[in-house]
Design an enzyme around this catalytic site. Structure first.
Site, mmCIF file in Angstrom:
data_model
loop_
_atom_site.group_PDB
_atom_site.id
_atom_site.type_symbol
_atom_site.label_atom_id
_atom_site.label_comp_id
_atom_site.label_asym_id
_atom_site.label_seq_id
_atom_site.Cartn_x
_atom_site.Cartn_y
_atom_site.Cartn_z
ATOM 1 N N ASP A 14 0.825 -1.207 0.000
ATOM 2 C CA ASP A 14 0.000 0.000 0.000
ATOM 3 C C ASP A 14 0.865 1.265 0.000
ATOM 4 O O ASP A 14 1.705 1.435 -0.872
ATOM 5 C CB ASP A 14 -0.948 -0.076 1.214
ATOM 6 C CG ASP A 14 -2.020 0.990 1.248
ATOM 7 O OD1 ASP A 14 -2.909 0.952 0.391
ATOM 8 O OD2 ASP A 14 -1.959 1.868 2.131
ATOM 9 N N ARG A 15 0.691 2.172 0.983
ATOM 10 C CA ARG A 15 1.468 3.422 0.990
ATOM 11 C C ARG A 15 2.968 3.155 1.008
ATOM 12 O O ARG A 15 3.760 3.876 0.392
ATOM 13 C CB ARG A 15 1.111 4.280 2.216
ATOM 14 C CG ARG A 15 -0.340 4.590 2.418
ATOM 15 C CD ARG A 15 -0.977 5.219 1.206
ATOM 16 N NE ARG A 15 -0.434 6.538 0.902
ATOM 17 C CZ ARG A 15 -0.830 7.258 -0.155
ATOM 18 N NH1 ARG A 15 -1.731 6.771 -0.998
ATOM 19 N NH2 ARG A 15 -0.313 8.457 -0.375
ATOM 20 N N ARG A 22 4.306 2.833 -2.332
ATOM 21 C CA ARG A 22 4.478 4.109 -3.048
ATOM 22 C C ARG A 22 5.849 4.712 -2.692
ATOM 23 O O ARG A 22 6.540 5.248 -3.558
ATOM 24 C CB ARG A 22 3.345 5.067 -2.710
ATOM 25 C CG ARG A 22 2.006 4.460 -3.016
ATOM 26 C CD ARG A 22 0.840 5.392 -3.183
ATOM 27 N NE ARG A 22 -0.348 4.575 -3.394
ATOM 28 C CZ ARG A 22 -0.651 3.948 -4.529
ATOM 29 N NH1 ARG A 22 0.140 4.087 -5.577
ATOM 30 N NH2 ARG A 22 -1.735 3.206 -4.629
ATOM 31 N N HIS A 49 -11.434 7.272 0.195
ATOM 32 C CA HIS A 49 -10.497 7.933 1.111
ATOM 33 C C HIS A 49 -9.384 8.658 0.361
ATOM 34 O O HIS A 49 -8.795 9.597 0.896
ATOM 35 C CB HIS A 49 -9.904 6.914 2.093
ATOM 36 C CG HIS A 49 -9.127 5.808 1.467
ATOM 37 N ND1 HIS A 49 -9.707 4.815 0.711
ATOM 38 C CD2 HIS A 49 -7.787 5.533 1.471
ATOM 39 C CE1 HIS A 49 -8.777 3.978 0.295
ATOM 40 N NE2 HIS A 49 -7.603 4.388 0.726
ATOM 41 N N TRP A 50 -9.075 8.238 -0.862
ATOM 42 C CA TRP A 50 -8.061 8.938 -1.651
ATOM 43 C C TRP A 50 -8.468 10.387 -1.905
ATOM 44 O O TRP A 50 -7.615 11.250 -2.076
ATOM 45 C CB TRP A 50 -7.878 8.225 -2.992
ATOM 46 C CG TRP A 50 -6.845 7.143 -2.962
ATOM 47 C CD1 TRP A 50 -6.660 6.201 -1.983
ATOM 48 C CD2 TRP A 50 -5.868 6.890 -3.957
ATOM 49 N NE1 TRP A 50 -5.628 5.372 -2.324
ATOM 50 C CE2 TRP A 50 -5.124 5.770 -3.533
ATOM 51 C CE3 TRP A 50 -5.558 7.476 -5.175
ATOM 52 C CZ2 TRP A 50 -4.072 5.241 -4.287
ATOM 53 C CZ3 TRP A 50 -4.514 6.955 -5.925
ATOM 54 C CH2 TRP A 50 -3.785 5.836 -5.470
ATOM 55 N N TYR A 104 -1.194 11.675 1.830
ATOM 56 C CA TYR A 104 -2.123 11.577 0.698
ATOM 57 C C TYR A 104 -2.150 12.869 -0.110
ATOM 58 O O TYR A 104 -2.222 12.828 -1.355
ATOM 59 C CB TYR A 104 -3.532 11.229 1.195
ATOM 60 C CG TYR A 104 -3.711 9.750 1.425
ATOM 61 C CD1 TYR A 104 -4.274 8.938 0.452
ATOM 62 C CD2 TYR A 104 -3.315 9.154 2.620
ATOM 63 C CE1 TYR A 104 -4.444 7.570 0.651
ATOM 64 C CE2 TYR A 104 -3.471 7.786 2.834
ATOM 65 C CZ TYR A 104 -4.036 7.005 1.840
ATOM 66 O OH TYR A 104 -4.189 5.658 2.042
ATOM 67 N N HIS A 122 -7.456 -6.611 0.664
ATOM 68 C CA HIS A 122 -6.396 -5.614 0.565
ATOM 69 C C HIS A 122 -5.222 -5.868 1.515
ATOM 70 O O HIS A 122 -4.067 -5.645 1.156
ATOM 71 C CB HIS A 122 -6.988 -4.237 0.856
ATOM 72 C CG HIS A 122 -5.982 -3.137 0.910
ATOM 73 N ND1 HIS A 122 -5.228 -2.752 -0.190
ATOM 74 C CD2 HIS A 122 -5.591 -2.319 1.940
ATOM 75 C CE1 HIS A 122 -4.439 -1.752 0.148
ATOM 76 N NE2 HIS A 122 -4.625 -1.481 1.426
#
Length: 294
Positions: free
Chosen positions: A104-105, A108, A149-150, A211, A275
Site C-alpha cells: 500500500d502506501r 508508493r 479515502h483517496w 495523501y 487488501h
C-alpha cells in the site's frame, strides 16, 4: 510479538528532530519491509517469524506513521523524501544493497526508492498497488467509490483530520472493517496499535499530508520521471487481492511494466484475499519473498 527484534530511531535529515522508527532482527541478506495506511510495522507480525532465519529484516514505520516523526508540511511527505528516509536507515546499518517488500502506501515510497536509488534495491515485491499516477489518472466511478479515502484525505486541513478525530476507533472499525474480510484478519492487539495511532492528532494530520503529497508533488514527480526516462531497473513482483480494487479496476502487471525499463522482469498474480495481504495471507507473502528473493 517481534521476539529477538530490537527497536531503533534513526535521524534521517539535517533536522535532528526528524527520525524514523523501526525494528531489526534476523540473519541473512537485508530485507526492508514497509507498511500501508493507516498501519505501522505491525502489519508484518505474521510474516517476520517465517523469514527471520533467511533475512536480516528491517521493518519501518514510514514517516508520519506509528512512532516515526511527523513533521509539518506536504513537502515533507513527498515520496522522494520518504524514500530518502529508507535509504538513510539502510545505509546506517551498512546495507547498500537490499531487498524490499512493501504494501500500500509503503509501496508508493518503495516505488520512488527503486527509481531514485537504482543501485540499492536488488529485487522488490509490491502488495496490492498500482503506480499512483496511473491510479489517479485512470480514476472512474468504481474506483472513486471503493477508494473514497483517496479523495477525502486530500481535502484541505482540518476537514478530514476533524472527521477522523471525532471517533478514531469507529473510523478504524468502519474503514478497515469495510473491506472484503471485515475485521477478521486483524490480531486484536495489533488492531489496538492502529487505533492508538489514529488517536494521535499529529499522526492523522501526517497521514493526510501523505495523501495530499501523492495528489500533488508526487504526481508531478512521477510525470517528470517518465518524461526523463527514470524507471524501475530491478526485478519486480506484484501481488494483489483477488477480492479488491486492483483486481477489478487495473491491470497491475501492465501498469508496473509501463514504469519499468524494457529489459526488467515484472510479474505478478492475484492472491485469494482482500487488501491487507500481509495479515490475510502471510504464508503466501512469506513464500513469495523466499522464492523471489532467493
Amino acid at each position: 510479538m517481534f521476539e529477538n527484534f530490537t527497536s531503533f530511531d534513526i535521524i534521517t535529515q539535517s533536522d535532528p528532530s526528524v527520525s524514523v522508527h523501526g525494528i531489526r532482527g534476523g540473519s541473512g541478506p537485508p530485507l526492508l519491509l514497509l507498511h500501508g495506511f493507516p498501519q505501522t510495522h505491525h502489519i508484518w507480525h505474521r510474516v517476520t517469524p517465517q523469514l527471520v532465519q533467511d533475512f536480516t529484516i528491517v521493518a519501518l514505520d514510514i514517516r508520519g506513521y506509528g512512532a516515526s516523526s511527523k513533521p509539518s508540511g506536504i513537502a515533507q511527505y513527498s515520496k522522494t523524501v520518504m524514500a530518502r528516509d529508507c535509504s538513510v536507515v539502510m545505509e546506517n546499518f551498512g546495507f547498500t544493497s537490499f531487498f524490499v517488500g512493501a504494501h500500500d502506501r509503503g509501496a508508493r515510497v518503495a516505488h520512488k526508492l527503486l527509481v531514485n536509488y537504482p543501485d540499492r534495491v536488488r529485487k522488490a515485491i509490491f502488495l496490492d498497488i498500482c503506480p499512483t499516477l496511473a491510479m489517479y489518472s485512470k480514476t472512474d466511478f468504481e474506483f472513486a467509490t471503493a477508494y473514497f479515502h483517496w479523495f477525502f484525505l486530500i481535502q484541505e486541513a482540518p476537514l478530514p483530520e476533524t472527521m477522523i478525530g471525532l471517533d478514531p476507533r469507529k473510523w478504524a472499525e468502519l474503514f478497515m472493517g469495510g473491506r472484503h474480510a471485515g475485521l477478521a484478519p486483524f490480531d486484536a492487539g495489533v488492531f489496538e496499535e492502529y487505533v492508538r495511532v489514529l488517536e494521535d492528532t499529529d499522526a492523522v494530520h501526517a497521514m493526510c499530508e501523505d495523501y495530499r503529497a501523492s495528489a500533488s508533488v508526487d504526481m508531478d514527480e512521477a510525470k517528470d520521471d517518465l518524461e526523463e526516462g527514470r524507471l524501475i531497473h530491478c526485478p519486480l513482483r506484484v501481488l494483489w487481492g483477488r477480492h479488491g480494487v486492483i483486481e477489478r479496476c487495473f491491470d497491475a502487471v501492465r501498469e508496473w511494466k509501463d514504469v519499468a525499463a524494457p529489459d526488467v522482469n515484472v510479474d505478478g498474480a492475484s492472491v485469494d484475499c482482500g487488501h491487507y495481504i500481509p495479515e490475510e495471507a502471510p504464508d503466501v507473502v512469506s513464500q513469495n519473498i523466499k522464492l523471489f528473493f532467493r
